[in-house]
Write a protein that holds these residues in place. Structure first.
Motif, PDB file in Angstrom:
ATOM      1  N   SER A   1      96.230  11.368  92.559  1.00 27.90           N
ATOM      2  CA  SER A   1      96.832  11.022  91.286  1.00 27.90           C
ATOM      3  C   SER A   1      96.477  12.065  90.232  1.00 27.90           C
ATOM      4  O   SER A   1      95.574  12.888  90.413  1.00 27.90           O
ATOM      5  CB  SER A   1      96.340   9.645  90.824  1.00 27.90           C
ATOM      6  N   GLN A   2      97.183  12.032  89.101  1.00 29.83           N
ATOM      7  CA  GLN A   2      96.939  12.983  88.022  1.00 29.83           C
ATOM      8  C   GLN A   2      95.468  12.997  87.615  1.00 29.83           C
ATOM      9  O   GLN A   2      94.845  14.062  87.508  1.00 29.83           O
ATOM     10  CB  GLN A   2      97.787  12.616  86.799  1.00 29.83           C
ATOM     11  N   ARG A   3      94.942  11.824  87.381  1.00 30.40           N
ATOM     12  CA  ARG A   3      93.562  11.728  86.900  1.00 30.40           C
ATOM     13  C   ARG A   3      92.579  12.230  87.958  1.00 30.40           C
ATOM     14  O   ARG A   3      91.622  12.938  87.644  1.00 30.40           O
ATOM     15  CB  ARG A   3      93.234  10.285  86.526  1.00 30.40           C
ATOM     16  N   SER A   4      92.809  11.865  89.217  1.00 34.95           N
ATOM     17  CA  SER A   4      91.902  12.296  90.276  1.00 34.95           C
ATOM     18  C   SER A   4      91.917  13.807  90.447  1.00 34.95           C
ATOM     19  O   SER A   4      90.880  14.432  90.677  1.00 34.95           O
ATOM     20  CB  SER A   4      92.271  11.618  91.597  1.00 34.95           C
ATOM     21  N   VAL A   5      93.111  14.409  90.339  1.00 32.48           N
ATOM     22  CA  VAL A   5      93.218  15.862  90.449  1.00 32.48           C
ATOM     23  C   VAL A   5      92.407  16.536  89.352  1.00 32.48           C
ATOM     24  O   VAL A   5      91.606  17.446  89.605  1.00 32.48           O
ATOM     25  CB  VAL A   5      94.688  16.317  90.378  1.00 32.48           C
ATOM     26  N   LEU A   6      92.601  16.076  88.119  1.00 24.03           N
ATOM     27  CA  LEU A   6      91.891  16.677  86.988  1.00 24.03           C
ATOM     28  C   LEU A   6      90.385  16.482  87.122  1.00 24.03           C
ATOM     29  O   LEU A   6      89.601  17.419  86.900  1.00 24.03           O
ATOM     30  CB  LEU A   6      92.393  16.070  85.678  1.00 24.03           C
ATOM     31  N   ASN A   7      89.966  15.289  87.507  1.00 27.71           N
ATOM     32  CA  ASN A   7      88.528  15.026  87.654  1.00 27.71           C
ATOM     33  C   ASN A   7      87.927  15.853  88.786  1.00 27.71           C
ATOM     34  O   ASN A   7      86.778  16.317  88.683  1.00 27.71           O
ATOM     35  CB  ASN A   7      88.290  13.538  87.909  1.00 27.71           C
ATOM     36  N   SER A   8      88.670  16.038  89.862  1.00 22.36           N
ATOM     37  CA  SER A   8      88.174  16.847  90.971  1.00 22.36           C
ATOM     38  C   SER A   8      87.957  18.289  90.527  1.00 22.36           C
ATOM     39  O   SER A   8      86.946  18.921  90.853  1.00 22.36           O
ATOM     40  CB  SER A   8      89.154  16.806  92.144  1.00 22.36           C
ATOM     41  N   ILE A   9      88.906  18.807  89.769  1.00 20.98           N
ATOM     42  CA  ILE A   9      88.806  20.192  89.299  1.00 20.98           C
ATOM     43  C   ILE A   9      87.610  20.369  88.366  1.00 20.98           C
ATOM     44  O   ILE A   9      86.811  21.305  88.525  1.00 20.98           O
ATOM     45  CB  ILE A   9      90.110  20.599  88.580  1.00 20.98           C
ATOM     46  N   LEU A  10      87.465  19.455  87.418  1.00 21.19           N
ATOM     47  CA  LEU A  10      86.420  19.610  86.401  1.00 21.19           C
ATOM     48  C   LEU A  10      85.046  19.186  86.894  1.00 21.19           C
ATOM     49  O   LEU A  10      84.042  19.832  86.567  1.00 21.19           O
ATOM     50  CB  LEU A  10      86.794  18.807  85.152  1.00 21.19           C
TER      51      LEU A  10
END
Length: 488
Positions: free
Chosen positions: A164-173
């Motif tokens: 999901s959008q949030r999971s992608v962003l959290n994984s990156i950061l």
């Protein structure tokens, strides 16, 4: 995407990282390394010097001024760059290079990528893969795969529809530990050039600003709608030699739209790191990402469940020879929107041990291919237009050894075609990990009666009306809108 990998370890390959300088391409590079592949160099497509502000359908151009320093001084690998001479000429979903492989003058920007990778191949003939940061853009993914196929390279897209959008962003950061700043915004009235350019992406997330914009304006949290682009200034796991410092920047706004702007890097430098300490930190954290753990846990669970069934079957059949029978059928699950999930596709018989294990894996794949065709035809006998393997959206291929991929891929392309093929992930799980000593297992998701018209070609079939009729039928299909969304 054939692999000409001469490494002694078949589970790894040497690869080129396509980097824009942004969070997605850097995190994808990190994922490739954490999956055991060896980074040889980085490649970058840069805008022409006299036209730094021009946008591209394929490549991020904002922040390009700092990418060389990012690669050579922070990551510490060779850097290859080519200016983008072509334009977004062929914008159809299926890309065709019109047999211009050998032209020095290119008309489409995709050919700039081809020429750049071709140049790198001459310097590094043992390179086998290319990593990229594509997440949701089918336009971008299929063009990269098209170029890789022409050069016999394997496309590594670890972030493709990852979560999901949030999971992608959290994984990156969080998992990637990436520190990035905004270098382009195009999301008025949410993100504004003079207010948000140069700001930390992590800070915008932690303060809830991105969530507010998503709730109010429907903004994609990871910027996949073109709302923003970033430049990575630090990634402790990858930037082992230094941290990028932006000493002087300038905000440039689009004269035709005051909500669109870029951050021009006037001057930047590198803050050196203690290489030994950073290398130790990298090896301690290597492979510890949340997404990586989740995938591993899912694979292990699948292997455990399937192995149990296979063992019970072997006992019941009193199988004592090296040839293992698989009496259980694959799992078929119907979902909303005409989607169907077919999992645990295994060859009914595992080939005996052979000198050429890759050829044995091919035989198993051909058996799986026939099984998939049979399941589709018997499960959906009355679909109009007929449901076929062309309707497969996504494939997850499990191999006992990644070295089997090269031979299997030839038959894979024949089966699924080369025009808008399904997105695919390929995982090497190790010898003996698959049930009954098998070498190949496959899962897939398909959408009924929706794929053929996207891959049909009226010009080559010799019957343009046939293509138009097929398209008209597909448009009448009640599942068409979902299909279109999944491929947009």
């Amino acid at each position: 995407n054939n692999i000409n990998n001469i490494n002694t370890d078949p589970s790894t390959m040497k690869f080129i990282a396509l980097v824009s300088g942004g969070k997605d391409s850097i995190y994808s590079t990190l994922q490739a390394i954490e999956n055991g592949h060896e980074l040889v160099c980085c490649a970058h497509l840069a805008p022409l010097q006299h036209n730094l502000e021009e946008e591209s359908y394929m490549y991020q151009t904002a922040g390009s001024e700092a990418v060389r320093m990012q690669v050579e001084d922070c990551i510490g690998v060779p850097f290859y760059v080519r200016e983008i001479h072509g334009r977004s000429k062929n914008t159809s979903l299926v890309y065709d290079n019109n047999n211009d492989d050998d032209n020095d003058v290119v008309s489409d920007e995709v050919e700039d990528l081809y020429l750049l990778l071709q140049q790198i191949q001459r310097d590094h003939p043992d390179i086998a893969g290319v990593s990229s940061g594509a997440i949701l853009s089918t336009y971008q993914r299929t063009r990269i795969e098209h170029v890789c196929s022409r050069l016999n390279l394997t496309s590594l897209s670890y972030m493709w529809r990852m979560s999901s959008q949030r999971s992608v962003l959290n994984s990156i950061l969080d998992d990637g530990g990436i520190d990035a700043v905004l270098v382009r915004v195009a999301c008025p009235p949410g993100l504004m050039p003079y207010r948000h350019l140069g700001k930390s992406l992590r800070d915008l997330r932690d303060r809830g600003i991105l969530d507010q914009l998503k709730d109010r304006w429907g903004m994609h949290l990871a910027g996949e709608g073109g709302e923003y682009e970033t430049l990575v200034v630090d990634c402790p796991k990858l930037f082992t030699h230094g941290r990028l410092v932006l000493d002087e920047t300038e905000v440039i706004c689009d004269e035709s739209d005051d909500g669109v702007g870029i951050l021009r890097i006037v001057k930047c430098s590198v803050e050196k790191k203690n290489v030994k300490e950073e290398s130790a930190h990298f090896h301690l954290d290597n492979g510890g990402g949340t997404c990586q753990k989740q995938v591993t846990e899912q694979v292990q669970k699948a292997k455990l469940d399937l192995s149990t069934v296979a063992d019970e079957t072997s006992i019941a059949a009193n199988v004592t020879t090296p040839i293992h029978q698989s009496m259980h059928l694959p799992n078929v699950r119907m979902m909303n929107g005409g989607l169907c999930h077919i999992s645990a596709l295994l060859s009914p018989i595992a080939c005996n041990q052979q000198d050429d294990e890759a050829e044995a894996a091919v035989q198993e794949f051909l058996s799986i291919r026939q099984m998939l065709q049979t399941i589709i035809s018997r499960t959906f006998p009355n679909d109009q237009p007929p449901t076929s393997p062309q309707d497969v959206l996504y494939v997850h291929l499990y191999l006992s050894q990644i070295s089997h991929f090269a031979k299997i891929n030839q038959h894979y392309q024949q089966f699924f075609g080369t025009q808008l093929p399904p997105s695919r992930s390929c995982v090497a799980v190790g010898k003996g990990a698959l049930p009954g000593g098998r070498r190949v297992m496959m899962d897939c998701i398909l959408q009924r009666g929706s794929g053929g018209y996207l891959r049909s070609d009226g010009n080559t079939s010799g019957d343009g009306e046939k293509c138009d009729t097929f398209l008209e039928k597909a448009l009448q299909n009640k599942h068409h809108s979902l299909r279109k969304t999944l491929h947009a």
